[in-house]
Design a protein around this motif. Structure first.
Motif, PDB file in Angstrom:
ATOM      1  N   ASP A 103      -8.681   6.768  -9.819  1.00  9.90           N
ATOM      2  CA  ASP A 103      -8.653   5.995  -8.736  1.00  9.90           C
ATOM      3  C   ASP A 103      -7.743   6.144  -7.730  1.00  9.90           C
ATOM      4  N   ASP A 104      -7.862   5.460  -6.490  1.00  4.56           N
ATOM      5  CA  ASP A 104      -6.852   5.348  -5.513  1.00  4.56           C
ATOM      6  C   ASP A 104      -5.826   4.353  -6.096  1.00  4.56           C
ATOM      7  N   PRO A 105      -4.419   4.669  -5.885  1.00  2.49           N
ATOM      8  CA  PRO A 105      -3.641   3.826  -6.350  1.00  2.49           C
ATOM      9  C   PRO A 105      -3.474   2.554  -5.582  1.00  2.49           C
ATOM     10  N   VAL A 106      -4.161   2.633  -4.320  1.00  4.23           N
ATOM     11  CA  VAL A 106      -4.248   1.061  -3.793  1.00  4.23           C
ATOM     12  C   VAL A 106      -5.632   0.553  -4.039  1.00  4.23           C
ATOM     13  N   PRO A 107      -5.590  -0.878  -4.221  1.00  2.00           N
ATOM     14  CA  PRO A 107      -6.772  -1.317  -4.413  1.00  2.00           C
ATOM     15  C   PRO A 107      -7.628  -1.370  -3.036  1.00  2.00           C
ATOM     16  N   THR A 108      -9.077  -1.427  -3.060  1.00  2.70           N
ATOM     17  CA  THR A 108      -9.546  -1.257  -1.649  1.00  2.70           C
ATOM     18  C   THR A 108      -9.364  -2.338  -1.182  1.00  2.70           C
ATOM     19  N   ALA A 154       0.821  -0.987   0.007  1.00  5.59           N
ATOM     20  CA  ALA A 154      -0.007   0.045   0.149  1.00  5.59           C
ATOM     21  C   ALA A 154       1.112   1.226  -0.065  1.00  5.59           C
ATOM     22  N   GLU A 155       1.803   1.338   0.880  1.00  5.17           N
ATOM     23  CA  GLU A 155       2.609   2.581   0.928  1.00  5.17           C
ATOM     24  C   GLU A 155       3.494   2.617  -0.121  1.00  5.17           C
ATOM     25  N   SER A 156       4.055   1.423  -0.760  1.00  5.05           N
ATOM     26  CA  SER A 156       4.584   1.772  -1.926  1.00  5.05           C
ATOM     27  C   SER A 156       3.893   2.263  -3.268  1.00  5.05           C
ATOM     28  N   ARG A 157       2.789   1.556  -3.372  1.00  2.27           N
ATOM     29  CA  ARG A 157       1.768   2.139  -4.371  1.00  2.27           C
ATOM     30  C   ARG A 157       1.435   3.668  -4.035  1.00  2.27           C
ATOM     31  N   ARG A 158       1.370   4.382  -3.100  1.00  2.00           N
ATOM     32  CA  ARG A 158       1.098   5.547  -2.670  1.00  2.00           C
ATOM     33  C   ARG A 158       2.507   6.331  -3.105  1.00  2.00           C
ATOM     34  N   LEU A 159       3.370   5.875  -2.819  1.00  2.00           N
ATOM     35  CA  LEU A 159       4.934   6.608  -3.346  1.00  2.00           C
ATOM     36  C   LEU A 159       4.878   6.603  -4.725  1.00  2.00           C
ATOM     37  N   ALA A 160       4.572   5.606  -5.289  1.00  2.00           N
ATOM     38  CA  ALA A 160       4.721   5.432  -6.914  1.00  2.00           C
ATOM     39  C   ALA A 160       3.841   6.302  -7.512  1.00  2.00           C
ATOM     40  N   GLY A 161       2.603   6.416  -6.804  1.00  2.63           N
ATOM     41  CA  GLY A 161       1.783   7.744  -7.435  1.00  2.63           C
ATOM     42  C   GLY A 161       2.421   8.951  -7.313  1.00  2.63           C
ATOM     43  N   LYS A 162       3.001   9.395  -6.069  1.00  2.63           N
ATOM     44  CA  LYS A 162       3.609  10.568  -6.020  1.00  2.63           C
ATOM     45  C   LYS A 162       4.735  10.789  -6.877  1.00  2.63           C
ATOM     46  N   LEU A 163       5.391   9.867  -7.137  1.00  3.24           N
ATOM     47  CA  LEU A 163       6.583   9.999  -8.238  1.00  3.24           C
ATOM     48  C   LEU A 163       6.064  10.101  -9.575  1.00  3.24           C
TER      49      LEU A 163
END
Length: 338
Positions: free
Chosen positions: A232-237, A189-198
């Motif tokens: 959508d949110d980068p992290v699946p529900t 989850a955190e890595s996906r959010r970081l990928a989205g920020k990048l």
């Protein structure tokens, strides 16, 4: 000027011919010497924390005659061994440089770089050798302590201690070491959010660059990009609050994925631009060959002999990476103004 020219090979011993007998698999051999444009090369990952020494580069630039061949990872065109020689050639105004290519995977290219830097040139510091050994333990966990010690210029006892500390950290962390040697989180989850920020801060960054920075696979990073494109949110529900634990077999997800592929191919096959042109029909045939069902996947796995598992895995992974690059380029073209 842009075409490489081949000459007789020079003697650069940077791999261990004993291979598995020394507790490690043999690395891919280097190619004969060829000359390539300096502009086509890029600096690679080096075990040296301080980079190149400009004074040494100037000394090399003042020498007469051709500099010894450097080693380059062919897939990325990054220098594995010879950063000082490359810089010296640039200072001299050379357009071409002698190169020997390495065709193995990137993780082996790093091993080759460490091995070369411990055998010649300015000695690596103990901190640099320790950092290199720690990284090789993660990328080549099956290698013996003695094999890694020989590459990094440390004792086998020191490498064993580093391996033990690495195991303790892994056991305490919420991560795992994949079969490709990379450390990835159990919960992404955190890595996906970081990928989205990048992606937002650097839209031109490639999938592979972001994947390397956040510790995810290129396929997962591609999924993040698609989610962001849809808003959508980068992290699946299901992954936002799910605790780490044994996952249930995704039977329904596999069936849905297959149904989705069949639907996509069916719709594409109805497109006149594809259906009634030779190039379009060829494209459809290629896409059909890539749509592997769950049953076909299981059959393929059963058909691979045990001793061929690693080279087949490497082949499949490289094919997947190339298709990801195709997908990335197609999506970029879609975003470009007509």
């Amino acid at each position: 000027m842009g075409e490489p020219t081949t000459t007789a090979p020079t003697t650069i011993a940077v791999t261990d011919p004993r291979g598995a007998e020394s507790g490690r698999e043999p690395l891919s051999p280097l190619t004969p010497v060829t000359h390539v444009p300096i502009s086509a090369l890029a600096t690679g990952e080096s075990p040296r924390s301080n980079g190149t020494d400009i004074e040494r580069c100037r000394e090399l630039a003042e020498t007469e005659g051709e500099l010894p061949a450097i080693v380059v990872h062919r897939e990325t065109m990054r220098v594995v061994d010879g950063a000082h020689r490359l810089r010296a050639a640039e200072l001299r105004g050379d357009e071409l440089i002698a190169v020997r290519f390495f065709d193995g995977p990137a993780r082996d290219a790093y091993v080759l770089s460490v091995e070369a830097n411990t055998r010649h040139g300015t000695p690596l510091s103990r901190a640099e050798r320790t950092a290199a050994a720690t990284r090789i333990i993660g990328s080549h966990p099956q290698w013996s302590d003695r094999a890694i010690a020989q590459v990094a210029g440390l004792s086998a006892h020191t490498v064993a201690a580093l391996r033990q500390r690495s195991r303790e950290r892994t056991a305490q962390s919420n991560s795992r070491i994949g079969r490709d040697g990379r450390v990835r989180p159990v919960s992404s989850a955190e890595s996906r959010r970081l990928a989205g920020k990048l992606m937002r801060s650097d839209p031109k960054a490639s999938l592979r660059q972001i994947a390397d920075r956040v510790g995810l696979s290129p396929a997962t990073v591609l999924d993040v990009r698609r989610r962001l494109d849809r808003g959508d949110d980068p992290v699946p529900t299901g992954r936002r609050t799910r605790a780490a634990g044994p996952a249930k077999p995704p039977v329904r997800e596999e069936r849905d994925a297959r149904d989705s592929l069949d639907a996509l191919l069916h719709n594409l096959a109805k497109d006149p631009a594809l259906r009634f042109t030779d190039a379009g029909r060829l494209l459809l045939r290629r896409l059909h060959r890539q749509a592997v069902s769950t049953e076909e996947q299981a059959s393929l796995l059963d058909d691979v002999p045990a001793h061929c598992a690693v080279p087949v895995a490497v082949f499949v992974r490289r094919c997947a990476e190339r298709w990801l690059e195709v997908a990335e380029e197609l999506e970029r073209r879609r975003c470009q103004p007509a």
